[in-house]
Write a protein that holds these residues in place. Structure first.
Motif, PDB file in Angstrom:
ATOM      1  N   LEU A 157       0.830  -1.202   0.000  1.00 55.05           N
ATOM      2  CA  LEU A 157       0.000   0.000   0.000  1.00 55.05           C
ATOM      3  C   LEU A 157       0.869   1.258   0.000  1.00 55.05           C
ATOM      4  O   LEU A 157       0.532   2.249  -0.659  1.00 55.05           O
ATOM      5  CB  LEU A 157      -0.918  -0.009   1.227  1.00 55.05           C
TER       6      LEU A 157
ATOM      7  N   THR B 130      -3.503  -0.849  10.781  1.00 54.20           N
ATOM      8  CA  THR B 130      -4.015   0.480  11.094  1.00 54.20           C
ATOM      9  C   THR B 130      -3.306   1.069  12.307  1.00 54.20           C
ATOM     10  O   THR B 130      -2.952   2.244  12.319  1.00 54.20           O
ATOM     11  CB  THR B 130      -5.522   0.408  11.368  1.00 54.20           C
TER      12      THR B 130
ATOM     13  N   MET C 246     -11.046  -0.743   2.731  1.00 51.51           N
ATOM     14  CA  MET C 246      -9.669  -0.307   2.922  1.00 51.51           C
ATOM     15  C   MET C 246      -9.522   0.573   4.158  1.00 51.51           C
ATOM     16  O   MET C 246      -8.471   0.586   4.798  1.00 51.51           O
ATOM     17  CB  MET C 246      -9.181   0.435   1.669  1.00 51.51           C
TER      18      MET C 246
ATOM     19  N   PHE D  20      -6.768  -0.527   6.668  1.00 47.23           N
ATOM     20  CA  PHE D  20      -5.557   0.293   6.658  1.00 47.23           C
ATOM     21  C   PHE D  20      -5.752   1.685   7.237  1.00 47.23           C
ATOM     22  O   PHE D  20      -4.837   2.498   7.169  1.00 47.23           O
ATOM     23  CB  PHE D  20      -5.023   0.412   5.227  1.00 47.23           C
TER      24      PHE D  20
ATOM     25  N   GLY E 246      -5.722   3.918   3.849  1.00 54.45           N
ATOM     26  CA  GLY E 246      -6.600   3.142   2.986  1.00 54.45           C
ATOM     27  C   GLY E 246      -7.726   3.972   2.403  1.00 54.45           C
ATOM     28  O   GLY E 246      -8.105   3.805   1.244  1.00 54.45           O
TER      29      GLY E 246
ATOM     30  N   ALA F 256      -8.228   4.411  -1.659  1.00 58.22           N
ATOM     31  CA  ALA F 256      -9.283   3.525  -2.144  1.00 58.22           C
ATOM     32  C   ALA F 256      -9.746   3.915  -3.547  1.00 58.22           C
ATOM     33  O   ALA F 256      -9.907   3.068  -4.425  1.00 58.22           O
ATOM     34  CB  ALA F 256     -10.459   3.531  -1.168  1.00 58.22           C
TER      35      ALA F 256
END
Length: 374
Positions: free
Chosen positions: A63, A165, A330, A334, A338, A342
């Motif tokens: 990511l 996260t 996401m 994350f 995220g 996304a």
């Protein structure tokens, strides 16, 4: 030859070794077809589970790399835009874009430090006060809800976010992630063909041409998507600030900055910024609260129906429900990173699937033409 003789394995039919000496079956060879079938199934399941575990393990680094690609697309878009008016080398144009970016963030930090810091300190207390008023109003209407329940639900949602996260939301982790994304983005923006050739070199030679086409379409789509996002962020922040200052809404600068930042996250960002704006507006009075709602609707409609279509047009035609679902997934996996990535992830997946469908269609047409010719 009898039936039993036919069923016996023929050791002499195996590959011969040195001196033409028959080797026979290997000890690891499975002669029973049923055992070979079950063994193949077990290997497939093992490989699938291993792939899932590997994907979860390397999800965060991947990511971050994708975030670097998104940042590189933004730098590349700015360099291409400068190339229309400044006929200089690409490296100089990239350097100009980076310098302007650093200057902008330095100005934003100075502005935030001198103007918005006091508003930011007051912002949590204003939001808490308005939430308490909202809970009191709900209780007078017969709803069984309390501030403790809201805190409990918020804590449950926060604790449900995974290890990735927690790593990303920490101060050190967040700074490290931003720095890595910036470094990767700068390197890729300086020499994009170098990394493109490196990936193509790994692929089979027959698939390289299709890869170059797909990568070109992805880069073009990502540049247009990021251009739309940046222009939308600037427009929403500017319009929000001007309209809130006109009537004297408190914390106008802070609300404008938050609205601009949340504009990078479609759907969810607009909802969050609108809710914060309304809470601050109603802290002054009902008239001011209704005015902030009107400002929110005006800005969002102008951005959604004028700015974004004018920039992106039909290049990034994403289904809102699909984008929202990806943001929820996401965001849960994350966190903030995220949510920010996304939308680009959905756009890249859409381009890849479209290119694959076009490639399959061209192959089918070529086979059909060859069949008619024969």
């Amino acid at each position: 030859m009898s039936k039993q003789d036919e069923d016996k394995p023929d050791d002499h039919s195996a590959d011969a070794g040195p001196g033409s000496r028959p080797l026979g079956y290997s000890p690891s060879m499975i002669s029973d077809p049923r055992l070979r079938y079950e063994f193949a199934r077990a290997m497939i399941w093992t490989a699938t589970v291993g792939a899932v575990v590997l994907a979860v393990t390397i999800a965060r680094p991947l990511l971050v790399i994708f975030g670097g690609m998104v940042f590189a697309a933004m730098i590349d878009g700015g360099a291409r835009l400068l190339g229309r008016i400044l006929p200089i080398a690409r490296g100089w144009r990239v350097a100009i874009v980076l310098v302007l970016t650093v200057l902008f963030f330095a100005w934003l930090g100075y502005f935030a430090g001198s103007t918005v810091s006091q508003q930011a300190a007051q912002f949590p207390s204003v939001i808490e006060t308005q939430l308490n008023r909202l809970v009191d109003w709900a209780q007078t209407q017969g709803f069984d809800i309390s501030q403790a329940q809201l805190s409990k639900y918020a804590g449950g949602i926060t604790s449900g976010i995974g290890t990735v996260t927690r790593a990303l939301t920490g101060a050190v982790g967040a700074i490290t992630t931003v720095v890595l994304i910036a470094i990767i983005g700068v390197y890729v923006a300086l020499e994009p063909q170098l990394y493109e050739r490196g990936i193509a070199w790994i692929l089979p030679q027959g698939q390289r041409e299709e890869f170059y086409k797909t990568a070109s379409d992805m880069a073009y789509t990502l540049r247009r998507l990021m251009a739309g996002r940046l222009v939308g962020m600037a427009v929403e922040a500017l319009f929000t600030y001007v309209l809130l200052v006109i009537i004297g809404v408190p914390m106008a600068a802070l609300l404008a900055i938050l609205t601009g930042l949340f504009a990078f996250i479609p759907n969810l960002g607009a909802i969050i910024s609108g809710a914060l704006m309304a809470l601050v507006g109603f802290s002054v009075g009902v008239d001011t609260g209704l005015y902030t709602i009107g400002v929110y609707l005006l800005v969002q409609n102008f951005d959604g129906y004028v700015v974004i279509p004018m920039i992106a047009k039909k290049t990034v035609d994403l289904a809102p429900a699909l984008v929202l679902a990806m943001q929820l997934i996401m965001g849960l996996l994350f966190g903030v990173l995220g949510l920010f990535l996304a939308d680009p992830a959905v756009a890249m997946l859409k381009v890849a699937l479209e290119r694959r469908a076009e490639h399959n269609q061209s192959e089918d047409e070529a086979r059909a033409a060859a069949g008619h010719g024969a």
